[in-house]
Scaffold this motif. Structure first.
Motif, PDB file in Angstrom:
ATOM      1  N   MET A   1       0.850  -1.207   0.000  1.00  0.00           N
ATOM      2  CA  MET A   1       0.000   0.000   0.000  1.00  0.00           C
ATOM      3  C   MET A   1       0.878   1.247   0.000  1.00  0.00           C
ATOM      4  N   ASN A   2       0.541   2.229  -0.823  1.00  0.00           N
ATOM      5  CA  ASN A   2       1.276   3.483  -0.884  1.00  0.00           C
ATOM      6  C   ASN A   2       1.040   4.302   0.379  1.00  0.00           C
ATOM      7  N   LYS A   3       1.973   5.213   0.641  1.00  0.00           N
ATOM      8  CA  LYS A   3       1.789   6.110   1.775  1.00  0.00           C
ATOM      9  C   LYS A   3       0.543   6.966   1.560  1.00  0.00           C
ATOM     10  N   PRO A   4      -0.212   7.248   2.611  1.00  0.00           N
ATOM     11  CA  PRO A   4      -1.394   8.102   2.450  1.00  0.00           C
ATOM     12  C   PRO A   4      -1.028   9.528   2.095  1.00  0.00           C
ATOM     13  N   ILE A   5      -1.901  10.179   1.366  1.00  0.00           N
ATOM     14  CA  ILE A   5      -1.719  11.591   1.022  1.00  0.00           C
ATOM     15  C   ILE A   5      -2.509  12.409   2.036  1.00  0.00           C
ATOM     16  N   ASN A   6      -1.794  13.087   2.910  1.00  0.00           N
ATOM     17  CA  ASN A   6      -2.445  13.768   4.025  1.00  0.00           C
ATOM     18  C   ASN A   6      -2.432  15.284   3.922  1.00  0.00           C
ATOM     19  N   LEU A   7      -1.876  15.836   2.844  1.00  0.00           N
ATOM     20  CA  LEU A   7      -1.921  17.283   2.621  1.00  0.00           C
ATOM     21  C   LEU A   7      -2.409  17.546   1.207  1.00  0.00           C
ATOM     22  N   VAL A   8      -3.470  18.339   1.088  1.00  0.00           N
ATOM     23  CA  VAL A   8      -4.089  18.635  -0.213  1.00  0.00           C
ATOM     24  C   VAL A   8      -4.173  20.152  -0.372  1.00  0.00           C
ATOM     25  N   VAL A   9      -3.554  20.682  -1.427  1.00  0.00           N
ATOM     26  CA  VAL A   9      -3.560  22.118  -1.704  1.00  0.00           C
ATOM     27  C   VAL A   9      -4.437  22.363  -2.931  1.00  0.00           C
ATOM     28  N   LEU A  10      -5.496  23.133  -2.744  1.00  0.00           N
ATOM     29  CA  LEU A  10      -6.488  23.364  -3.788  1.00  0.00           C
ATOM     30  C   LEU A  10      -6.483  24.818  -4.233  1.00  0.00           C
ATOM     31  N   ASP A  11      -6.514  25.028  -5.532  1.00  0.00           N
ATOM     32  CA  ASP A  11      -6.740  26.362  -6.095  1.00  0.00           C
ATOM     33  C   ASP A  11      -8.180  26.784  -5.803  1.00  0.00           C
ATOM     34  N   MET A  12      -8.433  28.091  -5.929  1.00  0.00           N
ATOM     35  CA  MET A  12      -9.792  28.583  -5.694  1.00  0.00           C
ATOM     36  C   MET A  12     -10.522  28.846  -7.012  1.00  0.00           C
ATOM     37  N   ALA A  13     -10.387  30.044  -7.605  1.00  0.00           N
ATOM     38  CA  ALA A  13     -11.176  30.388  -8.794  1.00  0.00           C
ATOM     39  C   ALA A  13     -10.929  29.398  -9.925  1.00  0.00           C
ATOM     40  N   GLY A  14     -12.002  28.780 -10.398  1.00  0.00           N
ATOM     41  CA  GLY A  14     -11.928  27.816 -11.488  1.00  0.00           C
ATOM     42  C   GLY A  14     -11.797  26.382 -11.025  1.00  0.00           C
ATOM     43  N   THR A  15     -11.419  26.189  -9.754  1.00  0.00           N
ATOM     44  CA  THR A  15     -11.204  24.840  -9.230  1.00  0.00           C
ATOM     45  C   THR A  15     -12.231  24.500  -8.154  1.00  0.00           C
ATOM     46  N   THR A  16     -12.279  25.319  -7.114  1.00  0.00           N
ATOM     47  CA  THR A  16     -13.289  25.136  -6.066  1.00  0.00           C
ATOM     48  C   THR A  16     -14.367  26.212  -6.134  1.00  0.00           C
ATOM     49  N   VAL A  17     -14.055  27.319  -6.820  1.00  0.00           N
ATOM     50  CA  VAL A  17     -14.966  28.463  -6.912  1.00  0.00           C
ATOM     51  C   VAL A  17     -15.260  28.764  -8.377  1.00  0.00           C
ATOM     52  N   ALA A  18     -16.540  28.828  -8.733  1.00  0.00           N
ATOM     53  CA  ALA A  18     -16.954  29.215 -10.083  1.00  0.00           C
ATOM     54  C   ALA A  18     -17.218  30.712 -10.086  1.00  0.00           C
ATOM     55  N   ASP A  19     -16.434  31.466 -10.881  1.00  0.00           N
ATOM     56  CA  ASP A  19     -16.574  32.923 -10.825  1.00  0.00           C
ATOM     57  C   ASP A  19     -17.156  33.542 -12.095  1.00  0.00           C
ATOM     58  N   ASP A  20     -17.576  32.700 -13.049  1.00  0.00           N
ATOM     59  CA  ASP A  20     -18.325  33.184 -14.217  1.00  0.00           C
ATOM     60  C   ASP A  20     -17.577  34.268 -14.990  1.00  0.00           C
ATOM     61  N   GLY A  21     -16.264  34.077 -15.188  1.00  0.00           N
ATOM     62  CA  GLY A  21     -15.496  35.012 -15.997  1.00  0.00           C
ATOM     63  C   GLY A  21     -15.181  36.340 -15.342  1.00  0.00           C
ATOM     64  N   LEU A  22     -15.233  36.401 -14.031  1.00  0.00           N
ATOM     65  CA  LEU A  22     -15.000  37.675 -13.342  1.00  0.00           C
ATOM     66  C   LEU A  22     -13.577  38.177 -13.502  1.00  0.00           C
ATOM     67  N   VAL A  23     -12.612  37.263 -13.642  1.00  0.00           N
ATOM     68  CA  VAL A  23     -11.222  37.701 -13.802  1.00  0.00           C
ATOM     69  C   VAL A  23     -11.095  38.590 -15.039  1.00  0.00           C
ATOM     70  N   GLU A  24     -11.657  38.142 -16.156  1.00  0.00           N
ATOM     71  CA  GLU A  24     -11.548  38.931 -17.384  1.00  0.00           C
ATOM     72  C   GLU A  24     -12.319  40.241 -17.259  1.00  0.00           C
ATOM     73  N   ARG A  25     -13.470  40.230 -16.603  1.00  0.00           N
ATOM     74  CA  ARG A  25     -14.239  41.464 -16.437  1.00  0.00           C
ATOM     75  C   ARG A  25     -13.498  42.472 -15.572  1.00  0.00           C
ATOM     76  N   ALA A  26     -12.893  41.987 -14.486  1.00  0.00           N
ATOM     77  CA  ALA A  26     -12.138  42.883 -13.609  1.00  0.00           C
ATOM     78  C   ALA A  26     -10.872  43.371 -14.302  1.00  0.00           C
ATOM     79  N   PHE A  27     -10.250  42.506 -15.093  1.00  0.00           N
ATOM     80  CA  PHE A  27      -9.066  42.920 -15.837  1.00  0.00           C
ATOM     81  C   PHE A  27      -9.407  44.020 -16.838  1.00  0.00           C
ATOM     82  N   ALA A  28     -10.518  43.850 -17.542  1.00  0.00           N
ATOM     83  CA  ALA A  28     -10.933  44.862 -18.519  1.00  0.00           C
ATOM     84  C   ALA A  28     -11.129  46.213 -17.844  1.00  0.00           C
ATOM     85  N   ALA A  29     -11.719  46.199 -16.655  1.00  0.00           N
ATOM     86  CA  ALA A  29     -11.908  47.453 -15.909  1.00  0.00           C
ATOM     87  C   ALA A  29     -10.566  48.079 -15.577  1.00  0.00           C
TER      88      ALA A  29
END
Length: 225
Positions: free
Chosen positions: A1-29
């Motif tokens: 059995m492989n060693k357990p994976i006990n640390l998980v690093v997750l991105d936010m926008a686009g991965t855990t958070v759906a932001d509906d294209g807000l990055v591009e809208r804020a960039f345009a501003a």
């Protein structure tokens, strides 16, 4: 059995958070506030999704003062859109994070945004206590993705595992994949809910590609067998 994976690093926008294209809208501003037309710059913005936003503006404007001004406008515009309710969890993300923690894994949420914007997102979603730790580039000495600094900061701060071979990351961009590979993480999972497609994620080092972060608990259970 492989060693357990006990640390998980997750991105936010686009991965855990759906932001509906807000990055591009804020960039345009931000671009318009700086007297520039956003359209010629959007290809670079899309290609560097996941990177620290101030780094993107430094590349585009080539001047530190202008970059800082543009970044301030960007963060303000994004924060206003967040406060107005234009974000939501990626379906199943909250439940996946809850499951990972219930299994005894330490979960860290990371972002390329400034701390003030990250906190606004967490508050809008009611996620202030969802993860064990939250990180932005400033927490890692100022270098965001594609550098591995935020992942390694999570490793050092949480002390959850004794080696990076017990670490997993998940993100939706090429830069997420690069930061995971450079950190030495055993699992570098790309998700298809955000900026980049399967080919881009695999080209930049994804060990696995998932439909969404909701599939991550099952993946980790498989790789530990």
């Amino acid at each position: 059995m492989n060693k357990p994976i006990n640390l998980v690093v997750l991105d936010m926008a686009g991965t855990t958070v759906a932001d509906d294209g807000l990055v591009e809208r804020a960039f345009a501003a931000a671009a318009r506030r700086m007297g520039s037309e956003p359209d010629p710059m959007l290809d670079h913005v899309r290609a560097t999704m996941g990177e620290s936003k101030i780094s993107v503006f430094r590349h585009l404007f080539g001047d530190e003062t202008k970059a800082q001004q543009a970044n301030t406008v960007f963060e303000t515009a994004y924060g206003e859109l967040v406060t107005a309710g234009h974000i939501a969890p990626v379906p199943g993300a909250r439940e996946a994070i809850g499951q990972l923690r219930a299994e005894g894994r330490t979960v860290v949420l990371s972002t390329g945004f400034a701390r003030v914007t990250q906190d606004a997102i967490l508050a809008a979603l009611g996620w202030q206590d969802l993860a064990d730790l939250t990180l932005c580039p400033a927490d890692a000495g100022g270098r965001g993705r594609p550098y591995p600094d935020m992942v390694l900061t999570a490793f050092l701060r949480t002390r959850a595992v004794e080696g990076v071979d017990r670490l997993a990351i998940a993100g939706d961009t090429s830069y997420d994949m690069l930061s995971g590979v450079r950190s030495g993480a055993r699992v570098v999972a790309g998700v298809l809910t955000g900026a980049h497609d399967r080919e881009q994620l695999e080209q930049h080092g994804a060990t696995h590609v998932l439909g969404s972060v909701a599939e991550l608990p099952e993946l980790l259970a498989r790789v530990e067998i």
